[in-house]
Design a protein around this motif. Sequence first.
Motif, mmCIF file in Angstrom:
data_model
loop_
_atom_site.group_PDB
_atom_site.id
_atom_site.type_symbol
_atom_site.label_atom_id
_atom_site.label_comp_id
_atom_site.label_asym_id
_atom_site.label_seq_id
_atom_site.Cartn_x
_atom_site.Cartn_y
_atom_site.Cartn_z
ATOM 1 N N GLN A 128 52.908 13.307 16.849
ATOM 2 C CA GLN A 128 51.229 13.098 16.803
ATOM 3 C C GLN A 128 50.780 13.017 18.094
ATOM 4 O O GLN A 128 51.297 12.303 18.873
ATOM 5 C CB GLN A 128 50.977 11.911 15.731
ATOM 6 N N THR A 129 49.540 13.622 18.493
ATOM 7 C CA THR A 129 48.994 13.426 19.633
ATOM 8 C C THR A 129 48.195 12.175 19.879
ATOM 9 O O THR A 129 47.655 11.336 18.753
ATOM 10 C CB THR A 129 48.256 14.399 20.327
ATOM 11 N N LEU A 130 48.313 11.538 21.117
ATOM 12 C CA LEU A 130 47.343 10.344 21.140
ATOM 13 C C LEU A 130 45.891 10.529 21.409
ATOM 14 O O LEU A 130 45.621 11.447 22.403
ATOM 15 C CB LEU A 130 47.924 9.498 22.284
ATOM 16 N N GLY A 131 44.972 9.829 20.752
ATOM 17 C CA GLY A 131 43.574 10.208 21.063
ATOM 18 C C GLY A 131 43.049 8.936 21.395
ATOM 19 O O GLY A 131 43.940 8.152 22.098
ATOM 20 N N THR A 135 45.005 5.499 22.523
ATOM 21 C CA THR A 135 45.067 4.915 24.040
ATOM 22 C C THR A 135 44.693 3.696 24.278
ATOM 23 O O THR A 135 45.232 2.922 25.072
ATOM 24 C CB THR A 135 44.532 6.269 24.792
ATOM 25 N N ALA A 136 43.387 3.539 23.634
ATOM 26 C CA ALA A 136 42.669 2.193 23.978
ATOM 27 C C ALA A 136 43.569 1.114 23.478
ATOM 28 O O ALA A 136 43.593 -0.118 23.766
ATOM 29 C CB ALA A 136 41.357 2.175 23.382
ATOM 30 N N ALA A 137 44.112 1.269 22.163
ATOM 31 C CA ALA A 137 44.839 0.205 21.525
ATOM 32 C C ALA A 137 46.190 -0.348 22.308
ATOM 33 O O ALA A 137 46.503 -1.507 22.101
ATOM 34 C CB ALA A 137 45.417 0.827 19.947
ATOM 35 N N MET A 138 46.533 0.677 23.356
ATOM 36 C CA MET A 138 47.608 0.217 23.951
ATOM 37 C C MET A 138 47.234 -0.746 25.096
ATOM 38 O O MET A 138 48.129 -1.542 25.467
ATOM 39 C CB MET A 138 48.321 1.409 24.858
ATOM 40 N N TYR A 139 46.083 -1.038 25.409
ATOM 41 C CA TYR A 139 45.600 -2.087 26.166
ATOM 42 C C TYR A 139 45.173 -3.328 25.621
ATOM 43 O O TYR A 139 44.580 -3.840 26.237
ATOM 44 C CB TYR A 139 44.422 -1.466 27.262
ATOM 45 N N VAL A 140 45.076 -3.435 24.387
ATOM 46 C CA VAL A 140 44.558 -4.614 23.392
ATOM 47 C C VAL A 140 45.652 -5.700 23.807
ATOM 48 O O VAL A 140 46.949 -5.490 23.497
ATOM 49 C CB VAL A 140 44.625 -4.410 22.180
ATOM 50 N N PRO A 141 45.550 -6.958 24.307
ATOM 51 C CA PRO A 141 46.194 -8.048 24.336
ATOM 52 C C PRO A 141 46.946 -8.197 23.178
ATOM 53 O O PRO A 141 46.435 -8.340 22.168
ATOM 54 C CB PRO A 141 45.530 -9.160 25.132
#
Length: 70
Positions: free
Chosen positions: A48-51, A55-61
């Motif tokens: 599955q491609t990352l949207g 991508t934003a979720a990867m930066y949630v503390p």
Amino acid sequence: MKVLHVDASVRFENSTSRELSAYFLAELERSGVTLDVDRLDLARNAPQTLGPIQTAAMYVPIADHSKEKT
């Protein structure tokens, strides 16, 4: 020997890369090497491609993670 056999060609038939990788595995087996092959076919089972949301979720503390968001 453990081998990860990755196919990525969208040409399921008449694919040179698929034929070549199968040939190498067959030759290894023919030479007496015992193989434990894990297969990954990226053309048949594309990741599955990352949207933008993923991508934003990867930066949630980590402190802000919740069960609903995972």
